[in-house]
Design an enzyme around this catalytic site. Structure first.
Site, short mmCIF file in Angstrom:
data_model
loop_
_atom_site.label_atom_id
_atom_site.label_comp_id
_atom_site.label_asym_id
_atom_site.label_seq_id
_atom_site.Cartn_x
_atom_site.Cartn_y
_atom_site.Cartn_z
CB SER A 1 -1.16 0.09 1.23
OG SER A 1 -1.62 0.88 1.31
CG HIS B 1 -5.87 6.69 7.88
ND1 HIS B 1 -5.89 7.24 9.44
CD2 HIS B 1 -6.93 5.49 7.42
CE1 HIS B 1 -6.62 6.28 9.41
NE2 HIS B 1 -7.57 5.83 8.66
CE LYS B 2 -5.62 -0.77 3.11
NZ LYS B 2 -5.59 -1.07 2.03
CD GLU C 1 -4.57 -6.36 -14.28
OE1 GLU C 1 -4.99 -6.32 -15.21
OE2 GLU C 1 -3.11 -6.40 -14.96
CG ASP D 1 -8.95 -6.60 -1.57
OD1 ASP D 1 -9.51 -6.00 -1.80
OD2 ASP D 1 -10.09 -7.78 -2.48
CG PHE E 1 -13.09 4.56 5.40
CD1 PHE E 1 -13.46 4.20 4.30
CD2 PHE E 1 -12.54 4.39 6.94
CE1 PHE E 1 -12.67 2.87 5.12
CE2 PHE E 1 -12.56 2.96 6.91
CZ PHE E 1 -12.68 2.34 5.89
N GLY E 2 -16.42 4.86 3.99
CA GLY E 2 -17.11 4.19 3.33
C GLY E 2 -18.50 3.64 3.15
CE1 TYR E 3 -21.09 0.16 -0.31
CE2 TYR E 3 -19.24 -0.43 0.00
CZ TYR E 3 -20.45 -0.13 -0.70
OH TYR E 3 -19.63 -0.15 -2.53
NE ARG F 1 -7.05 -1.98 7.98
CZ ARG F 1 -6.22 -2.59 7.27
NH1 ARG F 1 -6.68 -3.53 6.50
NH2 ARG F 1 -4.75 -1.92 7.36
#
Length: 200
Positions: free
Chosen positions: A7, A11-12, A42, A70, A151-153, A180
């Site tokens: 990555s 932040h991650k 990819e 992921d 964030f996100g959902y 996570r």
């Protein structure tokens, strides 16, 4: 102990280092840039695990313990969607508002609102040994957003364990119940086992 996370997101990287330090001593997490790996990776896998391994194997060129992760949301009534396409569910990568709007419209009229957040963490050791762990968080998709964090959902995901939406939890509360947080704990324990075995 140096670990490379596939990555470039500071932040991650910081979050992972903080979570891992609870289980492993003197751990520092490096980014792809830190070890001179440039360009995009990819992600063309069909599962969270496949994509995590693609990233981990790319980072393994550094020669360090390398990990890739992921994650995404899997909704039962949508046959597991948005799944690996969670970040680009509405077409544009990372557009949280559009992704949330699409999720709500797809669930309109459906009584089953069960969903799971999934996080897969793959690891490639310098020896070439590989393993992968999976953490999940069970919840229900709300009809309207709730909470100001995350964030996100997160505003639409009501955690069955925390009894609140992910967006209504503090970072610490979320880490305790999130997909996570659970995956990182499993990863740290497995890595610790492998290291102590190799030291014998």
């Amino acid at each position: 102990m140096k670990i490379v996370l596939a990555s470039r997101n500071r932040h991650k990287i910081g979050e992972l280092e903080a979570l891992l330090s609870k289980y492993l001593e003197d751990v520092s997490v490096l980014s792809l840039d830190d070890v001179g790996i440039y360009g995009d990776i990819e992600e063309n896998g069909t599962t969270f695990e496949e994509n995590a391994f693609i990233k981990a194997r790319a980072a393994a060129k550094s020669g360090y313990i390398s990990i890739g992760d992921d994650s995404g949301l899997s909704v039962r009534a949508l046959g597991g969607a948005p799944g690996i396409y969670s970040a680009r569910f509405a077409g544009e990568h990372g557009n949280d508002a559009a992704n949330n709007a699409k999720l709500l419209s797809e669930l309109e009229g459906k009584s089953d609102r069960y969903g799971e957040f999934v996080c897969a963490i793959a690891c490639v050791m310098p020896s070439g040994e590989e393993f992968c762990v999976r953490g999940t968080a069970a919840g229900e998709i709300l009809h309207t957003p709730d909470g100001n964090g995350g964030f996100g959902y997160d505003p639409l995901f009501y955690s069955l364990e925390a009894k609140k939406s992910f967006a209504a939890l503090t970072a610490e509360e979320k880490n305790a119940v999130s997909h996570r947080g659970k995956a990182i704990e499993l990863f740290a324990k497995k890595l610790k086992e492998l290291i102590s075995e190799s030291e014998k």
